[in-house]
Design an enzyme around this catalytic site. Structure first.
Site, short mmCIF file in Angstrom:
data_model
loop_
_atom_site.label_atom_id
_atom_site.label_comp_id
_atom_site.label_asym_id
_atom_site.label_seq_id
_atom_site.Cartn_x
_atom_site.Cartn_y
_atom_site.Cartn_z
N GLY A 52 1.49 18.97 51.70
CA GLY A 52 2.27 20.15 52.07
C GLY A 52 1.70 20.83 53.29
O GLY A 52 0.58 20.55 53.72
N PRO A 53 2.46 21.77 53.86
CA PRO A 53 1.98 22.51 55.04
C PRO A 53 0.74 23.32 54.71
O PRO A 53 0.45 23.60 53.54
CB PRO A 53 3.18 23.42 55.39
CG PRO A 53 4.35 22.82 54.69
CD PRO A 53 3.82 22.16 53.46
N THR A 110 -5.19 23.88 47.41
CA THR A 110 -6.54 24.06 46.86
C THR A 110 -6.52 25.01 45.67
O THR A 110 -7.20 24.77 44.66
CB THR A 110 -7.48 24.59 47.96
OG1 THR A 110 -7.47 23.70 49.07
CG2 THR A 110 -8.89 24.74 47.43
N HIS A 143 17.74 41.37 77.99
CA HIS A 143 17.39 40.07 77.41
C HIS A 143 17.44 40.12 75.88
O HIS A 143 18.09 39.28 75.23
CB HIS A 143 16.00 39.64 77.88
CG HIS A 143 15.57 38.31 77.36
ND1 HIS A 143 15.62 37.17 78.12
CD2 HIS A 143 15.07 37.92 76.14
CE1 HIS A 143 15.18 36.14 77.40
NE2 HIS A 143 14.83 36.58 76.20
N GLU A 144 16.78 41.12 75.30
CA GLU A 144 16.76 41.22 73.83
C GLU A 144 18.11 41.65 73.29
O GLU A 144 18.50 41.24 72.19
CB GLU A 144 15.67 42.22 73.40
CG GLU A 144 14.26 41.87 73.85
CD GLU A 144 13.81 40.50 73.36
OE1 GLU A 144 14.33 40.03 72.32
OE2 GLU A 144 12.95 39.90 74.01
N HIS A 156 20.30 38.53 72.76
CA HIS A 156 20.04 37.87 71.47
C HIS A 156 20.72 38.63 70.32
O HIS A 156 21.30 38.02 69.42
CB HIS A 156 18.54 37.80 71.21
CG HIS A 156 17.79 36.87 72.09
ND1 HIS A 156 18.07 35.53 72.17
CD2 HIS A 156 16.75 37.08 72.95
CE1 HIS A 156 17.24 34.94 73.02
NE2 HIS A 156 16.43 35.86 73.52
N ASP A 190 12.21 30.44 74.38
CA ASP A 190 13.55 30.15 73.85
C ASP A 190 14.03 28.77 74.28
O ASP A 190 14.59 28.02 73.49
CB ASP A 190 14.54 31.22 74.33
CG ASP A 190 14.17 32.61 73.82
OD1 ASP A 190 13.55 32.69 72.75
OD2 ASP A 190 14.50 33.60 74.51
#
Length: 651
Positions: A202-203, A209, A424-425, A428, A502
């Site tokens: 797994g990741p 553990t 820019h934001e 999005h 992006d």
């Protein structure tokens, strides 16, 4: 080991001997020293007790005690050696019944001379030994420990299944191991054999553990833990020797669990890679294969290994009889994230506004380690701000810190750069609001974090197990929102490099659509490069499994996907130009907008919802029993008077 402990106490023993010697010397020096004249005067007045005489060539040493007024005092005296003095001493010391002892003066001289000769050599030997120990002269003793196992053993593991959340299916897979370690006879009577090895894949940070320790804790057996890198050293044969020693120690403490973390460090495929592999590592792997399922029978030993690179492991290690089970520990879903947050929030002082379910919804893709870090960062922020409880604002800032790093509030934009980042934001955000399959906007900010000048926190509307082509296209369109907004507002020549991350993300998505998922006109054929690296245990003779003509077609398909998404993105932003300007100007003014504020801007054109009004608190007094109406008063007249009073009050 015992020899080392004794050497550690050597300086203490040396200091104690010095102190005792000084005390003995000081106690012996308390006796009264008398010369011949003083001794003659004392002899006339006192009563002598037991005494000893040492007759040397020129002097007579006298030691003993005398009594005066019921007090006994020790004395020493030196008297010239003459026949007259010897007779006088015998008569004086024995006149009151005292006992006289004559000692040989040469008896002490032998021991004194021997010690005087030996002490310098002893001092030199001790100094030489200490110098050699400091310089590493004792390293030869470590040579016998060099091939010993580095595995650390825990006899009393405190971790239990209640401390591991978000992986219920994985717990079920390992419950048989716990039952076997507790009551192995039930399995042997049925003719069943418990898996000798369990491989957890797994990741990073998903709790592999922790789950292995919980198995040992639930079964109440010793837990040997070691990393794959602890086996291999530069000396030939060390790794194989350590493997043998580890299983030997485990056999003595059986039943037990042996946990090997990052097993890919020692278990990579043999005979592959540049130079044909590593001989020392392969010898270690061979010994591990033999110990797990070879000529030895390690009854009661269960090997649990963890890795996030199962693709590079040797096939002989993965076969049945060695690692019989392979358990995939994936990133938790929203339910698992809520449970993990509940586990890590046990010792945290959370405010009443903290909702772990909402927090879990805002953290898709977070591992258990990331969620623990979010709560810890929130606690640190609460302490820094001198709060008594961890609030939702602290956890919101903690999520941003884990994802992007701390806010760089001291970094100042120019007015032009601030407006560019705002648009820019905002680009999005508009795509997230207007494109149905795009991710939902949770938060937009132009405050720099990490390497980003600003960022959009956009979360999936619902967690999908299998993303669709439509969802991938919407994701690419959302990633293009910032660049396209810059082109619309500032022109093609004024676009910035802020969209580099992006572009990297959308290019990877478009390539995977064509080469891995078969979501293009090239059909359901996988054209992906071989997964792996020649330096990680893969064969370097493999190359691309498609021709140059197909590579050109792949590039065209990737370009077509990106171009079509960009066209759709431009159309959405141009159709919603007023909303784009409104969100950008609000970002320029307030710098951070939440999802509620962005929805208010879209629906009402303002940050706050104008339909939500503050309701004044109305205090309703409890009903009281009215007194009876006096006699002679008409009820109608009373009602008219009350109505008139009410009208005046309202006015």
């Amino acid at each position: 080991m015992m020899k080392k402990k004794w050497l550690n106490y050597l300086p203490t023993i040396f200091i104690i001997c010095i102190i005792v010697s000084l005390m003995m010397y000081s106690s012996s020096s308390t006796s009264e020293n008398l010369n011949f004249t003083q001794f003659e005067k004392k002899a006339e007045k006192v009563e002598f007790k037991d005494s000893s005489i040492t007759i040397e060539s020129t002097i007579i040493q006298v030691e003993g005690t005398y009594k005066t007024n019921d007090k006994v005092t020790a004395f020493k005296a030196i008297i010239p050696n003459t026949d007259k003095n010897i007779e006088w001493l015998e008569e004086t010391l024995s006149k009151d019944g005292g006992q006289i002892t004559v000692t040989n003066p040469d008896a002490n001289k032998v021991w004194v001379s021997m010690l005087a000769q030996m002490i310098p050599f002893l001092i030199i030997a001790v100094v030489f030994y200490l110098m050699m120990a400091k310089m590493g002269g004792g390293s030869n003793a470590k040579a016998f420990e060099f091939a010993k196992s580095r595995a650390r053993m825990e006899n009393d593991v405190k971790v239990r299944f209640k401390d591991v959340a978000g992986c219920e299916e994985e717990k079920e897979e390992v419950k048989e191991i716990i039952d076997y370690l507790k009551t192995p006879k039930r399995f042997t009577d049925m003719g069943a054999h418990i898996p000798k090895g369990v491989l957890m894949v797994g990741p990073p940070g998903t709790g592999k553990t922790l789950l292995a320790k919980a198995v040992a804790g639930e079964a109440n057996v010793p837990f040997f833990s070691i990393s794959g890198s602890d086996f291999v050293e530069m000396f030939v044969g060390t790794g194989a020797s350590r493997v043998r020693d580890m299983f030997k120690n485990a056999q003595k403490n059986a039943p037990c669990i042996v946990f090997i973390d990052e097993i890919d460090a020692v278990g990579r495929q043999r005979g592959a890679g540049m130079g044909g592999g590593n001989d020392e590592r392969e010898q270690t792997l061979n010994q591990l294969l033999v110990e797990m399922d070879g000529m030895t029978d390690n009854t009661g030993i269960v090997v649990i290994a963890a890795t996030n690179r199962p693709d590079v492991l040797d096939p002989a290690l993965l076969r049945s009889g060695r690692f019989d089970r392979q358990i995939t520990v994936n990133l938790p879903d929203v339910k698992g994230r809520k449970e993990i947050l509940g586990v890590h929030a046990r010792n945290k002082k959370l405010a009443s506004d903290v909702n772990l379910e909402n927090l879990a919804k805002r953290t898709p893709g977070f591992s258990g380690a990331d969620l623990a870090n979010v709560l810890n960062e929130g606690a640190i922020l609460a302490v820094r701000n001198r709060k008594n409880f961890i609030t939702m604002n602290d956890l919101d800032e903690a999520i941003d810190r884990v994802m992007m790093g701390p806010a760089k509030k001291s970094k100042k934009y120019t007015e032009k750069d601030k407006m560019l980042v705002s648009y820019h934001e905002a680009g999005h955000a508009v795509i997230g609001l207007k494109l149905p399959d795009a991710d939902a906007v949770q938060k937009v900010t132009i405050i720099p974090r990490g390497e980003a000048g600003g960022y959009n926190l956009m979360m999936p509307r619902e967690e999908r197990m299998f993303p669709t082509k439509k969802a991938f296209l919407a994701q690419i369109t959302g990633l293009l929102g910032g660049r396209v907004a810059e082109e619309i507002i500032f022109g093609q020549d004024a676009v910035s490099a802020g969209a580099s991350n992006d572009i990297e993300k959308l290019t990877k998505i478009a390539k995977n659509m064509v080469r891995v998922y078969g979501m293009s006109t090239l059909g359901p054929i996988q054209y992906a490069d071989p997964q792996g690296n020649v330096f990680l245990g893969r064969d370097y003779t493999q190359g691309g499994n498609y021709s140059a003509g197909v590579a050109e077609e792949i590039d065209k398909e990737v370009r077509n996907i990106v171009d079509s998404c960009k066209k759709q993105c431009r159309q959405i932003l141009e159709d919603n130009r007023e909303l784009l300007d409104l969100i950008a100007k609000s970002l320029y003014e307030y710098e951070t907008l939440t999802s509620e504020e962005i929805l208010n801007l879209m629906n009402y054109g303002t940050i706050e919802n104008p339909n939500v009004q503050k309701v004044e608190e109305v205090i309703v007094e409890p009903e009281q029993e009215l007194p009876p109406i006096p006699a002679g008063v008409d009820q109608k007249d009373l009602d008219d008077a009350m109505n008139e009073l009410t009208k005046k009050k309202d006015a």
